[in-house]
Design a protein around this motif. Structure first.
Motif, PDB file in Angstrom:
ATOM      1  N   GLY A   1       0.788  -1.231   0.000  1.00 42.18           N
ATOM      2  CA  GLY A   1       0.000   0.000   0.000  1.00 42.18           C
ATOM      3  C   GLY A   1       0.817   1.275   0.000  1.00 42.18           C
ATOM      4  N   GLU A   2       1.830   1.355   0.843  1.00 47.05           N
ATOM      5  CA  GLU A   2       2.618   2.587   0.934  1.00 47.05           C
ATOM      6  C   GLU A   2       3.452   2.817  -0.325  1.00 47.05           C
ATOM      7  OE1 GLU A   2       3.369   6.161   2.428  1.00 47.05           O
ATOM      8  OE2 GLU A   2       2.004   4.715   3.352  1.00 47.05           O
ATOM      9  N   ALA A   3       4.012   1.744  -0.886  1.00 47.50           N
ATOM     10  CA  ALA A   3       4.792   1.879  -2.124  1.00 47.50           C
ATOM     11  C   ALA A   3       3.888   2.312  -3.278  1.00 47.50           C
ATOM     12  CB  ALA A   3       5.488   0.567  -2.462  1.00 47.50           C
ATOM     13  N   TRP A   4       2.713   1.711  -3.394  1.00 43.91           N
ATOM     14  CA  TRP A   4       1.784   2.053  -4.468  1.00 43.91           C
ATOM     15  C   TRP A   4       1.322   3.504  -4.329  1.00 43.91           C
ATOM     16  CZ3 TRP A   4       1.082   1.526  -9.126  1.00 43.91           C
ATOM     17  CH2 TRP A   4      -0.141   1.649  -9.781  1.00 43.91           C
ATOM     18  N   LYS A   5       0.995   3.909  -3.123  1.00 45.80           N
ATOM     19  CA  LYS A   5       0.581   5.290  -2.878  1.00 45.80           C
ATOM     20  C   LYS A   5       1.710   6.260  -3.235  1.00 45.80           C
ATOM     21  CE  LYS A   5      -0.992   8.403   0.752  1.00 45.80           C
ATOM     22  NZ  LYS A   5      -1.148   8.606   2.176  1.00 45.80           N
ATOM     23  N   THR A   6       2.927   5.928  -2.858  1.00 48.60           N
ATOM     24  CA  THR A   6       4.077   6.777  -3.175  1.00 48.60           C
ATOM     25  C   THR A   6       4.272   6.888  -4.681  1.00 48.60           C
ATOM     26  OG1 THR A   6       5.158   6.242  -1.083  1.00 48.60           O
ATOM     27  CG2 THR A   6       6.576   7.034  -2.868  1.00 48.60           C
ATOM     28  N   ALA A   7       4.157   5.771  -5.388  1.00 45.61           N
ATOM     29  CA  ALA A   7       4.307   5.793  -6.847  1.00 45.61           C
ATOM     30  C   ALA A   7       3.259   6.693  -7.495  1.00 45.61           C
ATOM     31  CB  ALA A   7       4.215   4.371  -7.406  1.00 45.61           C
ATOM     32  N   ILE A   8       2.015   6.566  -7.071  1.00 44.79           N
ATOM     33  CA  ILE A   8       0.944   7.395  -7.635  1.00 44.79           C
ATOM     34  C   ILE A   8       1.188   8.872  -7.318  1.00 44.79           C
ATOM     35  CG2 ILE A   8      -1.531   7.920  -7.494  1.00 44.79           C
ATOM     36  CD1 ILE A   8      -0.799   5.438  -9.209  1.00 44.79           C
ATOM     37  N   GLU A   9       1.604   9.174  -6.090  1.00 43.04           N
ATOM     38  CA  GLU A   9       1.875  10.567  -5.724  1.00 43.04           C
ATOM     39  C   GLU A   9       3.019  11.149  -6.548  1.00 43.04           C
ATOM     40  OE1 GLU A   9       2.537  10.151  -1.519  1.00 43.04           O
ATOM     41  OE2 GLU A   9       0.382  10.307  -1.061  1.00 43.04           O
ATOM     42  N   ARG A  10       4.073  10.372  -6.750  1.00 40.81           N
ATOM     43  CA  ARG A  10       5.214  10.863  -7.538  1.00 40.81           C
ATOM     44  C   ARG A  10       4.839  11.067  -9.001  1.00 40.81           C
ATOM     45  NH1 ARG A  10      10.149   7.231  -4.930  1.00 40.81           N
ATOM     46  NH2 ARG A  10      10.024   8.180  -2.847  1.00 40.81           N
ATOM     47  N   LEU A  11       4.055  10.146  -9.552  1.00 44.48           N
ATOM     48  CA  LEU A  11       3.598  10.334 -10.934  1.00 44.48           C
ATOM     49  C   LEU A  11       2.676  11.540 -11.038  1.00 44.48           C
ATOM     50  CD1 LEU A  11       2.954   6.764 -12.388  1.00 44.48           C
ATOM     51  CD2 LEU A  11       4.528   8.499 -13.254  1.00 44.48           C
ATOM     52  N   ALA A  12       1.795  11.716 -10.073  1.00 44.36           N
ATOM     53  CA  ALA A  12       0.893  12.876 -10.086  1.00 44.36           C
ATOM     54  C   ALA A  12       1.692  14.164 -10.092  1.00 44.36           C
ATOM     55  CB  ALA A  12      -0.052  12.832  -8.880  1.00 44.36           C
ATOM     56  N   ASP A  13       2.735  14.243  -9.270  1.00 41.42           N
ATOM     57  CA  ASP A  13       3.577  15.441  -9.219  1.00 41.42           C
ATOM     58  C   ASP A  13       4.265  15.689 -10.563  1.00 41.42           C
ATOM     59  OD1 ASP A  13       2.867  15.893  -6.585  1.00 41.42           O
ATOM     60  OD2 ASP A  13       4.717  15.024  -5.760  1.00 41.42           O
ATOM     61  N   ALA A  14       4.692  14.609 -11.233  1.00 42.03           N
ATOM     62  CA  ALA A  14       5.382  14.748 -12.515  1.00 42.03           C
ATOM     63  C   ALA A  14       4.440  15.117 -13.656  1.00 42.03           C
ATOM     64  CB  ALA A  14       6.115  13.448 -12.846  1.00 42.03           C
ATOM     65  N   ILE A  15       3.201  14.663 -13.567  1.00 41.02           N
ATOM     66  CA  ILE A  15       2.233  14.880 -14.648  1.00 41.02           C
ATOM     67  C   ILE A  15       1.482  16.195 -14.506  1.00 41.02           C
ATOM     68  CG2 ILE A  15       0.021  13.993 -15.539  1.00 41.02           C
ATOM     69  CD1 ILE A  15       1.219  11.186 -15.109  1.00 41.02           C
TER      70      ILE A  15
END
Length: 171
Positions: A30-44
């Protein structure tokens, strides 16, 4: 958080000589998936997309929660024959043959800003085809984004938009 700790390499899948980069452990953490989505959101976010487009099938896993996080819509690009209703198709060359992808004809309005997502960038052929398909329907394709990029395959060279990758592997 080091997201590479949540990617598993599987030798000889789907065929001998291939090292498959499996995102399943990331999805299950859960924490890794949430982090990945947050990082992609910041980049996009700087691309100000109206829609995110996911490429079948693992691209759906990335694009759908990311669209939710950004508060925007999600559209699917699928293999031929998998979408209902009126569709626009685009055929493209593979190493051994051709393939066809489709989008629903009314899924993207002309001029809408889109970012296209998939789980992994390898040779870039499918992403380049999806970008061409979306342009056929009038989309303003701003970027392509991935969880993982296999840089040694030079897939980004086939893309004429910015390529965003969270993780890269050089071999």
């Amino acid at each position: 958080m080091n997201l590479k700790e949540h990617i598993r390499g599987i030798q000889d899948f789907p065929k001998p000589g291939i090292l498959f980069y499996d995102i399943s452990p990331m999805l299950a953490h859960g924490e890794a998936w949430k982090t990945a989505i947050e990082r992609l959101a910041d980049a996009i976010r700087p691309h100000k997309p109206d829609l995110l487009v996911g490429i079948e099938s693992r691209g759906f896993l990335v694009a759908a929660p990311l669209a939710l996080a950004l508060g925007i819509g999600f559209v699917m690009v699928r293999k031929h024959g998998k979408l209902p209703g009126d569709k626009i198709a685009h055929s493209y060359d593979l190493e051994y043959g051709t393939d066809t992808i489709e989008v629903q004809a009314d899924a993207v309005e002309p001029g809408q800003r889109v970012v296209v997502l998939d789980d992994l960038l390898a040779t870039g052929g499918t992403m380049a085809a999806a970008i061409n398909l979306l342009r056929q329907v009038g989309a303003d394709v701003r970027a392509a984004a991935f969880l993982v990029e296999l840089t040694f395959l030079n897939g980004r060279d086939k893309l004429d938009v910015e390529a965003i990758s969270l993780l890269s592997y050089d071999s």
